[in-house]
Motif scaffolding. Structure first.
Motif, mmCIF file in Angstrom:
data_model
loop_
_atom_site.group_PDB
_atom_site.id
_atom_site.type_symbol
_atom_site.label_atom_id
_atom_site.label_comp_id
_atom_site.label_asym_id
_atom_site.label_seq_id
_atom_site.Cartn_x
_atom_site.Cartn_y
_atom_site.Cartn_z
ATOM 1 N N HIS A 39 -3.690 5.377 -2.692
ATOM 2 C CA HIS A 39 -4.695 6.092 -3.477
ATOM 3 C C HIS A 39 -4.051 6.987 -4.525
ATOM 4 C CE1 HIS A 39 -8.333 4.664 -1.728
ATOM 5 N NE2 HIS A 39 -8.054 5.093 -0.503
ATOM 6 N N GLU A 40 -2.882 7.532 -4.216
ATOM 7 C CA GLU A 40 -2.171 8.339 -5.218
ATOM 8 C C GLU A 40 -1.784 7.496 -6.430
ATOM 9 O OE1 GLU A 40 1.148 10.028 -3.249
ATOM 10 O OE2 GLU A 40 -0.051 11.306 -1.915
ATOM 11 N N GLN A 41 -1.591 6.208 -6.215
ATOM 12 C CA GLN A 41 -1.261 5.306 -7.321
ATOM 13 C C GLN A 41 -2.514 4.814 -8.055
ATOM 14 O OE1 GLN A 41 2.082 5.044 -7.884
ATOM 15 N NE2 GLN A 41 2.089 6.452 -6.128
ATOM 16 N N GLY A 42 -3.694 5.298 -7.632
ATOM 17 C CA GLY A 42 -4.935 4.877 -8.268
ATOM 18 C C GLY A 42 -5.363 3.479 -7.873
ATOM 19 N N ARG A 48 -6.138 -1.565 -9.633
ATOM 20 C CA ARG A 48 -6.248 -0.215 -10.177
ATOM 21 C C ARG A 48 -7.709 0.095 -10.483
ATOM 22 N NH1 ARG A 48 -4.148 1.152 -15.017
ATOM 23 N NH2 ARG A 48 -3.962 3.336 -14.381
ATOM 24 N N GLU A 49 -8.158 1.263 -10.059
ATOM 25 C CA GLU A 49 -9.549 1.643 -10.272
ATOM 26 C C GLU A 49 -9.892 1.693 -11.753
ATOM 27 O OE1 GLU A 49 -10.286 5.250 -8.219
ATOM 28 O OE2 GLU A 49 -9.626 4.491 -6.289
ATOM 29 N N ALA A 50 -8.905 2.019 -12.581
ATOM 30 C CA ALA A 50 -9.178 2.114 -14.019
ATOM 31 C C ALA A 50 -9.521 0.769 -14.633
ATOM 32 C CB ALA A 50 -7.965 2.698 -14.738
ATOM 33 N N ASN A 85 -7.243 0.609 -5.223
ATOM 34 C CA ASN A 85 -8.394 0.482 -4.347
ATOM 35 C C ASN A 85 -8.457 -0.953 -3.842
ATOM 36 O OD1 ASN A 85 -10.622 1.259 -2.934
ATOM 37 N ND2 ASN A 85 -12.005 1.335 -4.686
#
Length: 334
Positions: free
Chosen positions: A259-262, A185-187, A264
């Motif tokens: 990408h919709e799920q965040g 997750r990008e976060a 990468n």
């Protein structure tokens, strides 16, 4: 003026009645509980899949264990760990024949490839589970399942593209190749993707030894997944709870879904490829409904392979620092 000729009545359309759900005969019902124990790995998951209470599952197993003198193995998460016998195997083969005569095929796979089977008619779906290739072959040889979609990364040794593994009483069919990626997750990387400091969450080394071998050089520590994490949603949920990266097959989801799920791609990961094998009992003659189901699986896999190049996640690098004076640094700009 001639009268119009009467129109011939159209024949009635055949009614599209849904096939009634398969009900195992009473002689096979306790056996079905035992099979789900073997496939799912625990009484809790088996009870959930069978919509039974756990005490009912436990009681069914005790009855069969007494009747067939079953001795569970001491090592957990092992193929046929709840015990086997010659008579039990013959009973399972009879149960398989009854399923196939009803046009139903019991296929299994792991969380990475469950979408290839989900929702197809003619399949008796069972919970996804990670096993090594030899354990999958054992489950088929014992009659617990009728077949399995197995990744070549589950094998204990690398095989050349032209070579297939061999197990007694099991036939192996190559159905395609897929790419895998490690995603996060990008976060979970607020300081930029190059400085991600999370962990790798992978299936057990015993279950996917070649995946671990290819990732051994990565500079990320490995997290041990809980045994209960076998469903796809369990693995995806882990990225919301902690900074971990998991393996996925990008081509098995619609374009843009990752990408919709965040999610990468993990930086500096090696290219990962797998061959998918279909394991079936040797000499098994399938009825037409089962053949239709297998063709549907092949079509799903072909679609996944076709969109794979566009589905692969690209690592989005941190933004470049702005040049002096502000504004984007574009090549050729004054």
């Amino acid at each position: 003026m001639t009268s119009p000729r009467p129109t011939a009545p159209r024949p009635p359309r055949p009614s599209r009645r849904r096939r009634p759900p398969y009900l195992a005969p009473p002689i096979f019902q306790d056996l079905q509980v035992l099979d789900l124990l073997e496939i799912s790995g625990s009484q809790i998951r088996a009870a959930h899949c069978l919509t039974m209470h756990q005490t009912t599952v436990s009681r069914s197993y005790r009855d069969l264990a007494q009747q067939f003198s079953l001795q569970p193995r001491s090592q957990p998460r092992q193929a046929c760990r709840w015990g086997t016998s010659t008579s039990l195997r013959h009973l399972r083969l009879a149960s398989r024949a009854h399923r196939l005569e009803a046009g139903l095929l019991r296929l299994a796979t792991d969380a990475l490839h469950q979408s290839l089977l989900a929702g197809l008619p003619g399949l008796q779906l069972v919970p996804p589970h990670f096993h090594n290739a030899t354990d999958w072959a054992t489950l088929i040889g014992q009659g617990v399942i009728d077949g399995a979609l197995v990744s070549s990364l589950c094998h204990h040794e690398p095989l050349s593209p032209a070579r297939l593994p061999h197990w007694p009483e099991v036939q192996v069919i190559l159905v395609g190749q897929l790419s895998l990626q490690l995603v996060f997750r990008e976060a979970s990387a607020p300081d930029g993707h190059d400085y991600w400091t999370g962990q790798l969450l992978l299936p057990r080394q015993q279950d996917m030894p070649l995946l671990h071998q290819q990732l051994a050089a990565l500079p990320y520590p490995e997290a041990r997944p809980p045994c209960r994490h076998q469903e796809p949603q369990d693995w995806l949920a882990q990225m919301h709870n902690s900074p971990v990266a998991i393996p996925v097959c990008p081509g098995l989801a619609p374009l843009g879904w990752w990408h919709e799920q965040g999610l990468n791609a993990l930086p500096k990961q090696p290219p990962l490829r797998e061959r998918l094998w279909l394991l079936l009992p040797a000499g098994l003659e399938l009825e037409q409904p089962a053949l239709v189901t297998l063709r549907a699986i092949r079509r799903r896999l072909s679609h996944a392979i076709a969109r794979e190049a566009a589905a692969l996640l690209e690592l989005r690098q941190p933004p470049e620092p702005e040049p002096p004076g502000g504004g984007p640094g574009l090549a050729g700009s004054p």
